[in-house]
Design a protein around this motif. Structure first.
Motif, short mmCIF file in Angstrom:
data_model
loop_
_atom_site.label_atom_id
_atom_site.label_comp_id
_atom_site.label_asym_id
_atom_site.label_seq_id
_atom_site.Cartn_x
_atom_site.Cartn_y
_atom_site.Cartn_z
N ARG A 123 0.80 -1.22 0.00
CA ARG A 123 0.00 0.00 0.00
C ARG A 123 0.83 1.27 0.00
O ARG A 123 0.45 2.29 -0.57
CB ARG A 123 -0.93 0.02 1.22
N ASP A 124 1.98 1.24 0.68
CA ASP A 124 2.79 2.45 0.78
C ASP A 124 3.73 2.64 -0.40
O ASP A 124 4.60 3.51 -0.38
CB ASP A 124 3.59 2.45 2.09
N GLY A 125 3.56 1.85 -1.45
CA GLY A 125 4.34 2.03 -2.66
C GLY A 125 5.58 1.18 -2.76
O GLY A 125 6.24 1.15 -3.81
N CYS A 126 5.93 0.50 -1.68
CA CYS A 126 7.11 -0.36 -1.72
C CYS A 126 6.72 -1.74 -2.25
O CYS A 126 5.57 -2.00 -2.59
CB CYS A 126 7.70 -0.49 -0.33
N TYR A 127 7.70 -2.63 -2.30
CA TYR A 127 7.47 -4.00 -2.76
C TYR A 127 8.03 -4.97 -1.73
O TYR A 127 9.03 -4.69 -1.07
CB TYR A 127 8.14 -4.25 -4.11
N GLY A 128 7.38 -6.12 -1.60
CA GLY A 128 7.87 -7.18 -0.75
C GLY A 128 8.65 -8.18 -1.58
O GLY A 128 8.46 -8.28 -2.80
N GLU A 129 9.52 -8.94 -0.95
CA GLU A 129 10.29 -9.95 -1.66
C GLU A 129 9.38 -11.06 -2.19
O GLU A 129 9.61 -11.59 -3.27
CB GLU A 129 11.36 -10.52 -0.72
N SER A 130 8.34 -11.38 -1.45
CA SER A 130 7.37 -12.38 -1.90
C SER A 130 6.00 -12.00 -1.34
O SER A 130 5.88 -11.03 -0.58
CB SER A 130 7.78 -13.78 -1.42
N THR A 131 4.99 -12.76 -1.71
CA THR A 131 3.63 -12.40 -1.28
C THR A 131 3.45 -12.53 0.22
O THR A 131 2.55 -11.92 0.79
CB THR A 131 2.60 -13.30 -1.99
N GLY A 132 4.29 -13.30 0.87
CA GLY A 132 4.15 -13.50 2.31
C GLY A 132 4.70 -12.37 3.16
O GLY A 132 4.51 -12.36 4.37
N ALA A 167 13.98 -5.53 -1.92
CA ALA A 167 12.92 -6.05 -2.79
C ALA A 167 12.35 -4.93 -3.65
O ALA A 167 12.05 -5.12 -4.83
CB ALA A 167 11.83 -6.70 -1.96
N THR A 168 12.19 -3.75 -3.06
CA THR A 168 11.69 -2.60 -3.82
C THR A 168 12.67 -2.23 -4.92
O THR A 168 12.28 -1.97 -6.07
CB THR A 168 11.45 -1.40 -2.88
N ALA A 169 13.97 -2.22 -4.60
CA ALA A 169 14.98 -1.92 -5.60
C ALA A 169 14.95 -2.94 -6.74
O ALA A 169 15.04 -2.58 -7.92
CB ALA A 169 16.36 -1.89 -4.95
N ALA A 170 14.83 -4.22 -6.40
CA ALA A 170 14.80 -5.27 -7.43
C ALA A 170 13.56 -5.14 -8.30
O ALA A 170 13.63 -5.26 -9.53
CB ALA A 170 14.84 -6.64 -6.76
N ALA A 171 12.40 -4.89 -7.68
CA ALA A 171 11.16 -4.77 -8.44
C ALA A 171 11.20 -3.56 -9.37
O ALA A 171 10.81 -3.66 -10.55
CB ALA A 171 9.98 -4.65 -7.48
N VAL A 172 11.67 -2.43 -8.86
CA VAL A 172 11.76 -1.22 -9.68
C VAL A 172 12.72 -1.44 -10.84
O VAL A 172 12.43 -1.06 -11.98
CB VAL A 172 12.19 -0.01 -8.83
N ALA A 173 13.86 -2.06 -10.58
CA ALA A 173 14.83 -2.30 -11.65
C ALA A 173 14.25 -3.23 -12.71
O ALA A 173 14.38 -2.98 -13.91
CB ALA A 173 16.11 -2.90 -11.07
N PHE A 232 23.25 0.87 -0.72
CA PHE A 232 23.65 0.88 -2.14
C PHE A 232 22.43 0.73 -3.06
O PHE A 232 22.28 1.48 -4.03
CB PHE A 232 24.64 -0.24 -2.41
N THR A 233 21.57 -0.24 -2.77
CA THR A 233 20.43 -0.46 -3.67
C THR A 233 19.46 0.72 -3.66
O THR A 233 18.90 1.07 -4.70
CB THR A 233 19.68 -1.76 -3.33
N ALA A 234 19.29 1.35 -2.51
CA ALA A 234 18.41 2.52 -2.44
C ALA A 234 19.00 3.69 -3.23
O ALA A 234 18.29 4.36 -3.99
CB ALA A 234 18.16 2.93 -0.99
#
Length: 319
Positions: A174-183, A191-197, A242-244
């Motif tokens: 909801r806050d715009g970030c991403y989780g590594e998995s659905t759990g 995870a947010t960095a990976a998803a955005v990339a 680094f990823t951020a």
């Protein structure tokens, strides 16, 4: 749909640009640290002492970026060529391909078996889209991103880009970030960095998602200056920092961070004898976190140089 090629090559160019403005004494010290971590067999040692593909990847990255040493890279190429039975999952497949990519930049080869690597990657592909962790059944933002980089390095079309895009978008919180998995209910920096990339590579990141992800990453900066893996993490670490920084650079949103504080945090983890620790509570440097420390410093310097020249370098960073 085709990928935007050159993500890793573009990242290397950004780092090299920033490294050029760092002192020779600093570079020499980091070269000496990386060289001391290379074993006689050509591999690079991790914290347990033995060489493995994961640390060899970071060792070759540092050797390639800082001051290419032909004999060290030749030795690394020979060691990597002996590891063809090793790719067990997407991560180790990525390590082999990335080592090969960097060696080729210096006219060296490691005889990567792309057919075998392709089979290893395929084993982690999910029918619903995206890629799981090894042995897992849920989509992983990190493994989906690494698989996309593998396809790019192999110059192979992604087998199901639309399915992977849907799967990664399904990890948005909801806050715009991403989780590594659905759990994962808590937003995660890496995870947010990976998803955005990943989504950026496939031109599938809407402006509103770009903005919300940037806002989330900016709010993760702590009073200590660095960035933790998630809000519940005990302290900031160099990987997450680094990823951020890389993600916000690519989104042309790096000024959302307090950059002097980032620089002070990174500097606090640099060791007198060379190398970087992972976090303030860590008691020894290693080659992985040395890459993240040097990489963050280089990105900050590249950003400053670009700003001085009135050149954003973004948002087409990884096109």
């Amino acid at each position: 749909m085709t990928t935007r090629i050159g993500y890793l090559d573009a990242l290397d160019r950004l780092l090299i640009l920033g490294l050029g403005s760092l002192s020779r004494a600093f570079i020499d010290k980091q070269c000496a640290f990386a060289g001391a971590r290379q074993l006689p067999n050509g591999g690079f040692q991790g914290r347990q002492g033995a060489a493995d593909l994961y640390y060899a990847d970071f060792g070759v990255r540092l050797s390639s970026l800082l001051s290419p040493n032909p004999s060290a890279l030749t030795s690394a190429a020979r060691w990597a060529s002996q590891q063809q039975s090793e790719p067990r999952d997407v991560v180790t497949a990525f390590n082999l391909l990335n080592i090969d990519r960097m060696l080729r930049l210096h006219n060296l080869e490691s005889s990567v078996d792309r057919r075998r690597i392709g089979s290893v990657i395929q084993a982690q592909q999910l029918t619903g889209g995206g890629f799981s962790r090894s042995g897992g059944a849920e989509v992983s933002a990190y493994n989906t991103f690494l698989a996309a980089l593998c396809f790019e390095m192999m110059e192979t079309e992604h087998p199901d880009p639309n399915g992977a895009i849907r799967a990664v978008r399904g990890l948005k919180r909801r806050d715009g970030c991403y989780g590594e998995s659905t759990g994962w209910s808590e937003g995660q920096t890496n995870a947010t960095a990976a998803a955005v990339a990943f989504l950026t590579m496939y031109n599938a990141l809407p402006a509103e998602d770009s903005e919300s992800a940037a806002r989330f990453l900016a709010t993760m900066q702590s009073p200590e200056g660095g960035i933790p893996a998630q809000l519940s993490a005990p302290e900031d670490d160099l990987l997450s920092t680094f990823t951020a920084v890389l993600t916000l650079f690519g989104l042309n949103q790096l000024e959302r961070l307090n950059l002097p504080s980032i620089a002070r945090f990174v500097g606090s983890l640099a060791c007198v004898e060379g190398g970087f620790r992972a976090c303030l509570s860590d008691d020894e440097p290693d080659i992985e976190y040395t890459y993240y420390g040097i990489g963050t410093m280089a990105l900050l310097r590249t950003f400053v140089l670009a700003r001085e020249q009135n050149d954003t370098l973004s948002p087409g960073l990884f096109e």
